[in-house]
Scaffold this active site. Structure first.
Site, mmCIF file in Angstrom:
data_model
loop_
_atom_site.group_PDB
_atom_site.id
_atom_site.type_symbol
_atom_site.label_atom_id
_atom_site.label_comp_id
_atom_site.label_asym_id
_atom_site.label_seq_id
_atom_site.Cartn_x
_atom_site.Cartn_y
_atom_site.Cartn_z
ATOM 1 N N ASP A 11 104.867 68.858 -10.750
ATOM 2 C CA ASP A 11 104.277 68.865 -9.399
ATOM 3 C C ASP A 11 105.119 69.783 -8.518
ATOM 4 O O ASP A 11 104.622 70.386 -7.569
ATOM 5 C CB ASP A 11 104.317 67.475 -8.746
ATOM 6 C CG ASP A 11 103.493 66.448 -9.500
ATOM 7 O OD1 ASP A 11 102.594 66.843 -10.263
ATOM 8 O OD2 ASP A 11 103.763 65.242 -9.318
ATOM 9 N N MET B 189 111.609 58.072 -6.464
ATOM 10 C CA MET B 189 111.171 58.002 -7.860
ATOM 11 C C MET B 189 110.825 59.391 -8.378
ATOM 12 O O MET B 189 110.355 60.239 -7.620
ATOM 13 C CB MET B 189 109.943 57.078 -7.945
ATOM 14 C CG MET B 189 109.301 56.957 -9.312
ATOM 15 S SD MET B 189 108.003 58.171 -9.624
ATOM 16 C CE MET B 189 106.525 57.193 -9.298
ATOM 17 N N LYS C 2 98.482 51.556 -19.042
ATOM 18 C CA LYS C 2 97.083 51.833 -18.721
ATOM 19 C C LYS C 2 96.291 51.628 -20.008
ATOM 20 O O LYS C 2 96.754 52.034 -21.067
ATOM 21 C CB LYS C 2 96.945 53.281 -18.222
ATOM 22 C CG LYS C 2 95.565 53.618 -17.689
ATOM 23 C CD LYS C 2 95.516 55.039 -17.151
ATOM 24 C CE LYS C 2 94.144 55.367 -16.605
ATOM 25 N NZ LYS C 2 94.049 56.753 -16.140
ATOM 26 N N ASP D 2 99.531 55.262 -5.463
ATOM 27 C CA ASP D 2 99.124 56.209 -6.509
ATOM 28 C C ASP D 2 97.610 56.342 -6.449
ATOM 29 O O ASP D 2 96.885 55.728 -7.220
ATOM 30 C CB ASP D 2 99.573 55.702 -7.889
ATOM 31 C CG ASP D 2 99.298 56.755 -8.951
ATOM 32 O OD1 ASP D 2 98.937 57.890 -8.576
ATOM 33 O OD2 ASP D 2 99.427 56.442 -10.143
ATOM 34 N N HIS E 3 106.225 64.405 -10.358
ATOM 35 C CA HIS E 3 106.434 64.808 -11.744
ATOM 36 C C HIS E 3 107.176 66.136 -11.699
ATOM 37 O O HIS E 3 106.954 66.927 -10.768
ATOM 38 C CB HIS E 3 105.113 65.075 -12.471
ATOM 39 C CG HIS E 3 104.177 63.921 -12.547
ATOM 40 N ND1 HIS E 3 103.280 63.626 -11.568
ATOM 41 C CD2 HIS E 3 103.994 63.006 -13.524
ATOM 42 C CE1 HIS E 3 102.575 62.568 -11.929
ATOM 43 N NE2 HIS E 3 102.989 62.165 -13.108
ATOM 44 N N ASP F 254 102.585 50.699 -8.308
ATOM 45 C CA ASP F 254 101.579 51.695 -7.931
ATOM 46 C C ASP F 254 100.394 50.982 -7.298
ATOM 47 O O ASP F 254 99.639 50.268 -7.964
ATOM 48 C CB ASP F 254 101.101 52.482 -9.166
ATOM 49 C CG ASP F 254 102.039 53.619 -9.522
ATOM 50 O OD1 ASP F 254 103.093 53.767 -8.866
ATOM 51 O OD2 ASP F 254 101.710 54.371 -10.461
ATOM 52 N N ASP G 290 89.072 55.518 -14.279
ATOM 53 C CA ASP G 290 90.254 55.500 -13.409
ATOM 54 C C ASP G 290 89.885 56.073 -12.048
ATOM 55 O O ASP G 290 89.716 57.273 -11.902
ATOM 56 C CB ASP G 290 91.329 56.357 -14.087
ATOM 57 C CG ASP G 290 92.652 56.303 -13.375
ATOM 58 O OD1 ASP G 290 92.897 55.341 -12.634
ATOM 59 O OD2 ASP G 290 93.442 57.228 -13.573
ATOM 60 N N HIS H 94 94.975 50.179 -12.970
ATOM 61 C CA HIS H 94 95.059 50.131 -14.436
ATOM 62 C C HIS H 94 94.809 48.720 -14.954
ATOM 63 O O HIS H 94 94.119 48.534 -15.963
ATOM 64 C CB HIS H 94 96.413 50.650 -14.908
ATOM 65 C CG HIS H 94 96.627 52.103 -14.610
ATOM 66 N ND1 HIS H 94 97.806 52.752 -14.855
ATOM 67 C CD2 HIS H 94 95.796 53.026 -14.063
ATOM 68 C CE1 HIS H 94 97.694 54.020 -14.484
ATOM 69 N NE2 HIS H 94 96.496 54.202 -13.986
ATOM 70 N N GLU I 45 100.310 49.278 -12.175
ATOM 71 C CA GLU I 45 99.342 49.913 -11.269
ATOM 72 C C GLU I 45 98.107 49.032 -11.148
ATOM 73 O O GLU I 45 97.504 48.641 -12.140
ATOM 74 C CB GLU I 45 98.941 51.306 -11.776
ATOM 75 C CG GLU I 45 97.838 51.889 -10.880
ATOM 76 C CD GLU I 45 97.453 53.328 -11.174
ATOM 77 O OE1 GLU I 45 98.367 54.143 -11.401
ATOM 78 O OE2 GLU I 45 96.239 53.618 -11.158
ATOM 79 N N GLU J 41 104.858 52.313 -17.170
ATOM 80 C CA GLU J 41 103.545 52.094 -16.547
ATOM 81 C C GLU J 41 102.459 52.031 -17.611
ATOM 82 O O GLU J 41 102.271 52.976 -18.371
ATOM 83 C CB GLU J 41 103.253 53.230 -15.558
ATOM 84 C CG GLU J 41 101.888 53.102 -14.884
ATOM 85 C CD GLU J 41 101.653 54.187 -13.847
ATOM 86 O OE1 GLU J 41 102.628 54.849 -13.431
ATOM 87 O OE2 GLU J 41 100.485 54.369 -13.460
ATOM 88 N N ASP K 35 91.436 55.352 -8.773
ATOM 89 C CA ASP K 35 92.546 55.698 -7.880
ATOM 90 C C ASP K 35 92.140 55.789 -6.410
ATOM 91 O O ASP K 35 92.440 56.771 -5.722
ATOM 92 C CB ASP K 35 93.213 57.012 -8.322
ATOM 93 C CG ASP K 35 93.977 56.856 -9.631
ATOM 94 O OD1 ASP K 35 94.414 55.735 -9.935
ATOM 95 O OD2 ASP K 35 94.131 57.860 -10.336
#
Ligand code: GLT
Ligand code: MN
Ligand code: MN
Ligand code: MN
Length: 386
Positions: free
Chosen positions: A56, A87, A182, A286, A53, A244, A254, A219, A216, A180, A256
């Site tokens: 980030d 990406m 969710k 992810d 991102h 993802d 969530d 998700h 994902e 994406e 992950d």
């Protein structure tokens, strides 16, 4: 040996191996590493690429000079390690300004800021050669439906994507956009909650050819859905631009988790699908390490994601070569030449002939399909006794 290879295109987000273990109930358990340190960690474990991102990499309040310095040092780390950036995406959820959404927020200032932030983040991604641009609208939703008509949410999201497709063309960036889905978290309900909903929405855009999905696993599992089916539908529509990978108990928050940590069978059929159809995009993890881990555990986590993918890929090859499994499949899927006259493309003659035909329902129904035997062969294969 299941060691990752560049052609596997295994990628991680800076936010994944960079997770400090903070959750809604507790503070960080690991010190934050810099983006440069994270690139070196990813290189050490054998990853192919790193995604980010905007924030980030570049803090939201960085000055232009600070931004340039960060970009320079990150580029140097990429050059040193050979990692690529396939990406990029925008953080449209972390800052308090996005508490009511970004592209769909009721305040026009927030919507305009979200566009500005995304264009700048696209500039940043393009600078690193990213080709896929992900849109995860984590805050694009509601707790209360009294605040707006849901159709206004879709309309605003559509307008924003149309705008950004035009920007993509005006700048000659050549990004493919990947939406994406969710179902919820961090909002009570997020608009367009599943990959299937996203696929329907894409058809309403000005440039549908530029836009696909980034499904994902966790998700779709949160929504109680079959992830392989979601991925297969996206693939069938020519829209699987990115993926993802992670894991998740059904119907939980969530989580992950490390790929393959929980749902071995679903993960197996997913890997088998991606390999069978020769999906050539990134296999992006992810996910993040458990909160119990130090950075050795983060390395174990990252290596584990890739190792499990490699093991499942080998199992998929075995499935495809296993004489007993393939004999069963051939029997189950056998053609019936007599039916060729009835099936396939419509014609009035075909329809007339079919309407006149008599089917022996009891005889057809009484045939066993051996799915119990087939599934046990899969279980034997996955448990390593075959
Ligand atoms: C965030 C989210 C992920 C998205 C990332 C991209 S950010 O971690 O939980 O599912 O893919 O915006
Ligand atoms: Mn998740
Ligand atoms: Mn997520
Ligand atoms: Mn994701």
């Amino acid at each position: 040996n299941y060691l990752p290879k560049p052609e596997d295109k295994f990628t991680f987000g800076l936010w994944t191996v960079g997770s400090t273990g903070r959750d809604p109930f507790g503070s960080p358990v690991r010190d934050a590493l810099s983006p440069v340190e994270l690139v070196h960690l990813l290189a050490e474990v054998g990853a192919y690429g790193v995604n980010f991102h905007d924030n980030d990499l570049v803090p939201i309040d960085a000055t232009p000079a600070e931004r340039d310095q960060i970009v320079k040092s990150f580029k140097q780390a990429l050059a040193e390690t050979g990692l690529v950036v396939p990406m990029a995406t925008t953080n449209l959820f972390g800052d308090p300004i996005f508490k009511d959404g970004a592209f769909t927020a009721n305040d026009p200032k927030v919507r305009a800021y979200a566009l500005q932030k995304t264009m700048r983040a696209m500039d940043l991604g393009a600078e690193f050669g990213a080709q896929i641009y992900v849109f995860w609208g984590g805050r694009e939703g509601v707790e209360i439906d009294a605040c707006r008509q849901p159709t206004d949410g879709y309309k605003r999201f559509r307008e924003a994507l149309n705008y950004l497709c035009e920007y993509n063309m005006a700048q000659n960036y050549g990004f493919k956009f990947a939406l994406e889905a969710k179902p919820n978290e961090p909002r009570g309900d997020i608009y367009l909650p599943t990959t299937g909903a996203m696929l329907g929405f894409i058809a309403t855009l000005d440039h549908p050819e530029m836009v696909g999905v980034n499904p994902e696993m966790a998700h779709e599992h949160m929504a109680g859905l079959n992830f392989v089916h979601a991925v297969a539908q996206a693939w069938d529509a020519g829209k699987l631009f990115h993926i993802d990978l992670n894991d998740q108990n059904y119907a939980r928050f969530d989580q992950d988790w490390r790929f393959g940590m929980q749902s071995i069978k679903q993960s197996f059929f997913l890997v088998k699908f991606l390999e069978d159809v020769r999906y050539s995009g990134s296999r992006h993890f992810d996910a993040h390490a458990f909160r119990t881990e130090d950075y050795q555990g983060v390395r174990d986590f990252a290596r584990g994601c890739m190792r499990t993918y490699g093991i499942l890929k080998e199992k998929a090859q075995r499935f495809n070569q296993d004489p007993e499994i393939q004999a069963l499949l051939a029997e189950i899927n056998a053609e019936d030449p007599q039916m060729n006259a009835f099936l396939g493309k419509f014609s009035p003659e075909k329809a007339a002939a079919l309407k006149a035909h008599t089917f022996d329902r009891p005889a057809i129904s009484s045939r066993g399909l051996h799915y119990e035997a087939l599934d046990q062969l899969v279980v034997d294969l996955l448990l390593g006794v075959r």
